[in-house]
Design a protein around this motif. Structure first.
Motif, short mmCIF file in Angstrom:
data_model
loop_
_atom_site.label_atom_id
_atom_site.label_comp_id
_atom_site.label_asym_id
_atom_site.label_seq_id
_atom_site.Cartn_x
_atom_site.Cartn_y
_atom_site.Cartn_z
N ALA A 142 2.34 15.35 20.07
CA ALA A 142 2.96 15.20 18.75
C ALA A 142 4.02 14.09 18.77
O ALA A 142 4.11 13.28 17.84
CB ALA A 142 3.57 16.52 18.31
N GLU A 416 4.31 22.81 18.68
CA GLU A 416 4.18 22.11 17.41
C GLU A 416 5.09 22.69 16.33
O GLU A 416 5.27 22.08 15.29
CB GLU A 416 2.72 22.15 16.94
N LYS A 421 10.37 22.14 18.46
CA LYS A 421 10.47 20.69 18.70
C LYS A 421 11.92 20.22 18.56
O LYS A 421 12.35 19.31 19.28
CB LYS A 421 9.56 19.93 17.74
#
Length: 699
Positions: A142, A416, A421
């Motif tokens: 990501a 994710e 994050k």
């Protein structure tokens, strides 16, 4: 140094007594040589369910018993869980073989892990000699995609008047080029033909992407192999790393890409001390750039050629299931010849089940699942497999209607989730202040800080030798000053040399919790994820190891499995065939065994693609232990934005089961309802499609 073995009793049970002759041949390979580390390369072709893991673990144990130093053995797998399972099994065999007591521990293996994990460790060890900063950090997929997006925007491609590939596609193309070692134009022509006109622009984008990574001292997932491979291109370093490991053993070799194969051949150019285990018939990951040629060509990569040992006895499935599976894969254009066999006899053949359409397919499978459950087969022992995730949608609706709990693998991954994050980005920014992507995300978590201010902060940090001083001196909006000062205090604490790990996680969470409450309505739920993250962190010795391992082998999250919101004590498994590899169930139902779905229409452009689709069917069939059904819908309802609009298409049995192979199956037909409400079953030939005859009158 060699392992010192304890004094042995006069008679000790043979730790390899349970192995069959083929397994023992693989385990004992080179054991009679004066120096087993100089034994010829070995390829073990391990058929489905043939005891591959136990064979490889036993070979490792046998080498240790012959004097190999566990600290100089490199065990390469494709998941950290597989590496841990390998170590566990090796330890169990060694414990018995060495006659260790209940409180004694078998020797451990310092170098067991995934290709990417081992690559990260070696790059860290040799960073100073290959031009890498020792403090480099690693982007997950990501983050890499986000950085590609930033570079894409800076280069002006986002403003193109024609359709330029999005950041995810750009990263996928870049990754495919790196891992396949194929020229960009070749990758575009074979996998991304609609992007072919952008070759020059993509090359420019990828140059800028690499420049940004190197400037920020970050590596992405693919770099871990690319930099390792480039390191092995230096003869002196290749010799040094090769001599560091007496033995290199690789699991699932059929899943390697060209880059991974090149690394192994550079480390062990003569193949001495190299063992690889795999099955060409289960090579199904070309979309990740895995290359079946690696295992097919392995024996001839050395002079003299590598020894090949084939494991054919299957411990999983009944013989009728194996007969059908053998017949399917026997039609492959190129393969290592093997004939799986089992001592598990059964009068039940696998079945080809003809149904009217996808709705009837869902009804059939649901009723079969319930029927087997009533006969004593738990839902967890049953699985429904499919080529593409969308194929299960009608079944999911039917299962929900009938209140049959299920788990479908896929969905949002732990790393994710935005709140996870956020926390990891703060830790990465503390580890590597030059990581603009992490800093850009974290700075904007402070109330009142927007993208423009965040960029000014990052520019100031690049021009300063002390990142903390740069942060304190940054001019931020007046309304954000107090919160900014609090953040800088937290950042300074994380950068302090005396900052203890994993106590740093507490400091991060204390600062982040108010931001979480402000940004998310479901903060209480997300806090549970952060608590889990803190528990994971406690298992690592340092922040650097935590960030590296979490990026390379992320844990699942509660959201990683969809289906019932509160999981039942028993549930049916729904899975793509790719996700099912390595698993087994007593009953397996394969959806949509028709051309267009298997093989998928999008995977019939080349002979190689069709061969991989054949292997996918083989993998699906060999997951079954006792009961196997391939369901064949006759009609599909397709919604298309075209002149034809929504329409029915008519399916035919997959080309991978021609008439001579179909003889290995029972033929069942799902009909109308019977008195007991279950679908009727008719044995015999293919159904007669009267509707098709009527249509033909007007053609």
């Amino acid at each position: 140094m060699a392992l010192a073995l304890p004094a042995a009793p006069a008679l000790r049970p043979d730790p390899f007594a349970s192995l069959n002759d083929q397994q023992r041949a693989a385990v004992e390979h080179g054991s009679n040589d004066a120096d087993p580390a100089r034994s010829a390369p070995l390829l073990v072709i391990a058929g489905a369910g043939s005891g591959k893991t136990m064979t490889l673990a036993s070979r490792v144990a046998r080498l240790v018993m012959a004097g190999a130093d566990p600290q100089r053995m490199l065990l390469l797998t494709f998941s950290r869980r597989a590496a841990l399972e390998m170590e566990r099994r090796v330890g169990r065999v060694l414990h018995q073989a060495l006659g260790l007591g209940a409180t004694q521990r078998a020797p451990g293996f310092a170098w067991a892990g995934t290709f990417h994990g081992i690559g990260a460790r070696l790059l860290r060890d040799y960073a100073g000699r290959i031009g890498l900063a020792e403090s480099f950090t690693i982007h997950d997929r990501a983050d890499a995609e986000d950085l590609m997006g930033l570079v894409r925007q800076e280069a002006g491609f986002a403003a193109s008047k024609k359709r330029f590939p999005l950041k995810g596609t750009c990263l996928a193309i870049y990754s495919r080029v790196v891992n396949s070692q194929a020229p960009l134009i070749e990758v575009l022509q074979s996998a991304y033909p609609w992007c072919g006109e952008w070759e020059a622009e993509l090359r420019q984008l990828f140059r800028a992407y690499v420049h940004h990574k190197q400037q920020q001292q970050v590596l992405d997932y693919d770099d871990l192999l690319l930099y390792w491979s480039q390191m092995m291109a230096e003869p002196a370093l290749a010799r040094e790393v090769g001599e560091r490991f007496q033995h290199v053993l690789v699991d699932e070799y059929q899943d390697t890409n060209r880059l991974q194969a090149a690394i192994l051949l550079a480390m062990k150019p003569d193949g001495r001390g190299l063992t690889v285990v795999g099955d060409d018939a289960q090579s199904i990951y070309s979309f990740r750039a895995a290359d079946v040629r690696n295992i097919l060509d392995f024996p001839q990569a050395f002079e003299p050629a590598a020894r090949v040992v084939t494991l054919e006895r299957n411990y999983r499935s009944t013989q009728p299931i194996l007969d059908a599976s053998n017949a399917v894969i026997a039609l492959a254009a190129q393969r290592f010849t093997k004939q799986l066999w089992s001592e598990q006899v059964s009068s039940e053949q696998p079945a080809l089940v003809t149904v009217e359409d996808e709705a009837a397919q869902a009804t059939w499978v649901a009723e079969q699942v319930l029927s087997r459950r009533e006969a004593g087969l738990a839902l967890k022992q049953q699985a429904v497999l499919f080529r593409a995730s969308s194929h299960s949608m009608p079944l999911e609706l039917e299962l929900t209607r009938r209140n049959i709990p299920f788990v479908k693998f896929g969905g949002l991954k732990f790393l994710e989730a935005s709140h996870v994050k956020d926390v990891l980005s703060l830790l990465r920014w503390a580890e590597n202040p030059r990581s603009r992507l992490a800093g850009f995300r974290v700075a904007q978590l402070v109330a009142g800080i927007g993208p423009a201010t965040a960029r000014k902060v990052l520019d100031a940090m690049e021009q300063s030798a002390d990142p903390v001083v740069a942060l304190r001196n940054c001019a931020v909006p007046a309304g954000a000053a107090a919160d900014w000062a609090q953040f800088v205090d937290t950042y300074e604490g994380l950068r302090a040399e005396q900052a203890a790990w994993p106590a740093q996680m507490d400091a991060v969470n204390r600062w982040y919790e108010p931001q979480l409450q402000r940004l998310h309505d479901d903060a209480a739920v997300r806090l549970a994820d952060l608590a889990q993250l803190a528990r994971i962190a406690a298992g690592y010795a340092s922040r650097e190891r935590f960030l590296t391992e979490l990026t390379l082998d992320p844990p699942d999250a509660t959201s990683d499995e969809s289906g019932q919101p509160n999981r039942d004590e028993d549930y049916l498994i729904l899975s793509t065939i790719h996700s099912a590899k390595g698993q087994e169930w007593r009953a397996v139902y394969v959806l949509n065994a028709v051309d267009g779905c298997m093989p998928a229409d999008i995977s019939t452009g080349t002979a190689a693609e069709i061969e991989e689709e054949r292997r996918l069917l083989y993998v699906a069939m060999t997951r079954a232990k006792q009961h196997l059904q391939l369901v064949v819908p006759q009609r599909f309802y397709i919604t298309q934005q075209s002149a034809q609009g929504s329409r029915h298409v008519y399916g035919s049995l997959t080309r991978f089961i021609p008439p001579e192979v179909a003889k290995k199956f029972d033929r069942l037909q799902a009909g109308g309802s019977t008195a007991d409400g279950c679908a009727s079953q008719t044995r015999g030939g293919a159904p007669v499609d009267i509707a098709a005859r009527v249509r033909s009158l007007w053609e």
